[in-house]
Write a protein that holds these residues in place. Structure first.
Motif, PDB file in Angstrom:
ATOM      1  N   GLN A   1       0.828  -1.206   0.000  1.00 18.64           N
ATOM      2  CA  GLN A   1       0.000   0.000   0.000  1.00 18.64           C
ATOM      3  C   GLN A   1       0.861   1.254   0.000  1.00 18.64           C
ATOM      4  N   ALA A   2       1.950   1.229   0.780  1.00 17.65           N
ATOM      5  CA  ALA A   2       2.832   2.395   0.848  1.00 17.65           C
ATOM      6  C   ALA A   2       3.445   2.697  -0.522  1.00 17.65           C
ATOM      7  N   LEU A   3       3.891   1.658  -1.213  1.00 15.67           N
ATOM      8  CA  LEU A   3       4.504   1.862  -2.529  1.00 15.67           C
ATOM      9  C   LEU A   3       3.477   2.303  -3.564  1.00 15.67           C
ATOM     10  N   ILE A   4       2.301   1.691  -3.547  1.00 16.04           N
ATOM     11  CA  ILE A   4       1.287   2.028  -4.552  1.00 16.04           C
ATOM     12  C   ILE A   4       0.737   3.439  -4.330  1.00 16.04           C
ATOM     13  N   SER A   5       0.964   3.987  -3.128  1.00 22.42           N
ATOM     14  CA  SER A   5       0.497   5.346  -2.840  1.00 22.42           C
ATOM     15  C   SER A   5       1.375   6.410  -3.463  1.00 22.42           C
TER      16      SER A   5
ATOM     17  N   GLY B   1       1.860  -0.832  -9.888  1.00 23.09           N
ATOM     18  CA  GLY B   1       1.958  -2.242  -9.530  1.00 23.09           C
ATOM     19  C   GLY B   1       3.103  -2.485  -8.578  1.00 23.09           C
ATOM     20  N   VAL B   2       2.956  -3.499  -7.719  1.00 21.21           N
ATOM     21  CA  VAL B   2       3.979  -3.849  -6.733  1.00 21.21           C
ATOM     22  C   VAL B   2       4.172  -5.356  -6.719  1.00 21.21           C
TER      23      VAL B   2
ATOM     24  N   VAL C   1      11.969   7.795  -3.316  1.00 24.14           N
ATOM     25  CA  VAL C   1      10.710   7.917  -2.577  1.00 24.14           C
ATOM     26  C   VAL C   1      10.286   6.542  -2.051  1.00 24.14           C
ATOM     27  N   GLY C   2      10.498   5.509  -2.870  1.00 26.90           N
ATOM     28  CA  GLY C   2      10.184   4.151  -2.447  1.00 26.90           C
ATOM     29  C   GLY C   2      10.937   3.761  -1.190  1.00 26.90           C
ATOM     30  N   GLU C   3      12.220   4.104  -1.128  1.00 21.79           N
ATOM     31  CA  GLU C   3      12.998   3.843   0.082  1.00 21.79           C
ATOM     32  C   GLU C   3      12.337   4.507   1.296  1.00 21.79           C
ATOM     33  N   ALA C   4      11.899   5.751   1.108  1.00 23.73           N
ATOM     34  CA  ALA C   4      11.338   6.525   2.220  1.00 23.73           C
ATOM     35  C   ALA C   4      10.060   5.899   2.757  1.00 23.73           C
TER      36      ALA C   4
END
Length: 398
Positions: free
Chosen positions: A257-261, A267-268, A359-362
């Protein structure tokens, strides 16, 4: 632990509030500004990155370089605000651009900017305007912009610093931009850490880096945009973050959910991801061994089983669609006249996949920090560490 962000792309500033970080975590301005600079980099970025130099201001929650346990307030000023302050003024007669005209009393003011009424395909423009009953799409696009991710990166920098206290590190790299793709299957955590930031597209392979740059250059000449795929990894997580007992406590669900936001992520994958659907179970599931503790002989699960971290590296992939703003815009329909037009053009990037990986890392760091605090608690860093170490001692007895 939770956070909120606020602010518009060309507003005075973007802000965020992070609540739940324990007291006594040491952090410097450089820890945060370094992450902000990483987000602004990447080949294929647009003109906005030449205007903004993101630097953090902390308004609360940190004193003398240590967290207080109270909410931390972040602010990143938008340098471009000077050119937009009348366009986005919260009160009064807003809606101005840079042209000057003469009005009554011979006073010179900035002319009213045209209302944005041509929604861009693939953006929040149309759906947001209809949902919030807006006639000027700027009231939607300013907040929908990925400019918002700058403050998420700042918040993620604090989460990263917290995780480092427990030996947990997070890295990312770009696997694909357009048709240029890294085919190397086994890539070590240490190689990603050493090489990804050295590449202008955050790809660890120099030859593929050049191929990605060529793809971007071609696309820029065509007035088009490109998407791609990036990978985020986290190491040294203890067994037991997340839970199988309720759907909303599963660690993989929270990370997905965090990544897809993140803006434009569509997609994840976790671990083997969609490829698992092509294989038999004997070539998917990770065999278990024991030598001074349990371990897996492979990591197709991506470090998570049953919604719980299993002690292996967490491996996540995310796909980013091409940016909707095109300099050769697609057809659209005017909100007011209902006539067909070419969609409006806002200043944009050719690709932002390298930035999206940062941003993904964050956002991954935030979710992992949250999961760690849910399990170990603590109002101070010392208390959290004590609980964590007691848990590790318990695991050693198994």
């Amino acid at each position: 632990m939770r956070y909120l962000t606020a602010g518009e792309s060309h507003g005075k500033a973007i802000t965020g509030i992070l609540e739940g970080i324990p007291a006594n975590l040491e952090i410097t301005r450089e820890d945060i500004d370094r992450e902000l600079a990483r987000r602004q980099g990447g080949y294929g970025r647009g003109g906005r990155m030449k205007i903004e130099t993101d630097q953090i201001e902390i308004l609360s929650g940190i004193r003398g370089g240590k967290t207080l346990g109270s909410p931390i307030t972040f602010q990143i000023k938008n340098d471009d605000w000077e050119n937009w302050q009348q366009v986005l003024a919260p009160f009064g007669n807003s809606g101005y651009d840079q042209e000057e005209i003469t009005i009554k009393k011979e006073e010179k003011v900035k002319a009213v900017a045209p209302k944005v009424t041509k929604p861009r395909p693939g953006h929040a423009d149309l759906a947001g305007s209809l949902k919030y009953n807006q006639t000027d799409i700027r009231n939607v696009l300013e907040r929908a912009s990925a400019r918002e991710t700058a403050v998420r990166v700042a918040i993620g920098a604090v989460a990263k610093k917290f995780l480092q206290q427990f030996g947990i590190e997070i890295v990312s790299h770009v696997l694909q931009i357009g048709r240029a793709k890294l085919e190397e299957e086994e890539v070590s955590f240490s190689k990603i850490k050493a090489k990804s930031d050295q590449s202008p597209v955050r790809c660890i392979d120099s030859q593929i880096t050049e191929e990605m740059i060529k793809e971007i250059d071609i696309c820029k000449e065509e007035g088009n945009s490109l998407g791609g795929i990036f990978e985020v990894r986290a190491n040294s997580l203890p067994v037991g973050l997340g839970s199988h007992v309720h759907w909303d406590r599963k660690l993989d669900g929270k990370l997905a959910q965090a990544l897809i936001s993140i803006q434009a992520i569509k997609g994840v994958e976790i671990g083997l991801g969609f490829e698992a659907g092509e294989r038999e179970g004997s070539n998917v599931h990770d065999e278990i061994g024991y030598q001074d503790g349990f371990y897996r002989s492979s990591n197709n699960a991506g470090g998570i089983e049953g919604g719980i971290s299993n002690g292996e590296e967490v491996v996540l992939k995310a796909v980013m669609k091409p940016i909707p703003t095109l300099y050769q815009p697609l057809s659209s329909v005017d909100l007011e006249t209902k006539e067909e037009f070419k969609a409006s053009v806002e200043r944009s990037d050719v690709t932002a996949v390298p930035a999206a990986s940062v941003v993904g890392e964050a956002v991954v760091a935030v979710e992992l920090a949250k999961a760690l605090l849910e399990k170990f608690g603590g109002d101070s860093l010392e208390e959290t560490k004590m609980n964590y170490n007691n848990y590790l001692a318990l695991l050693e007895q198994r």
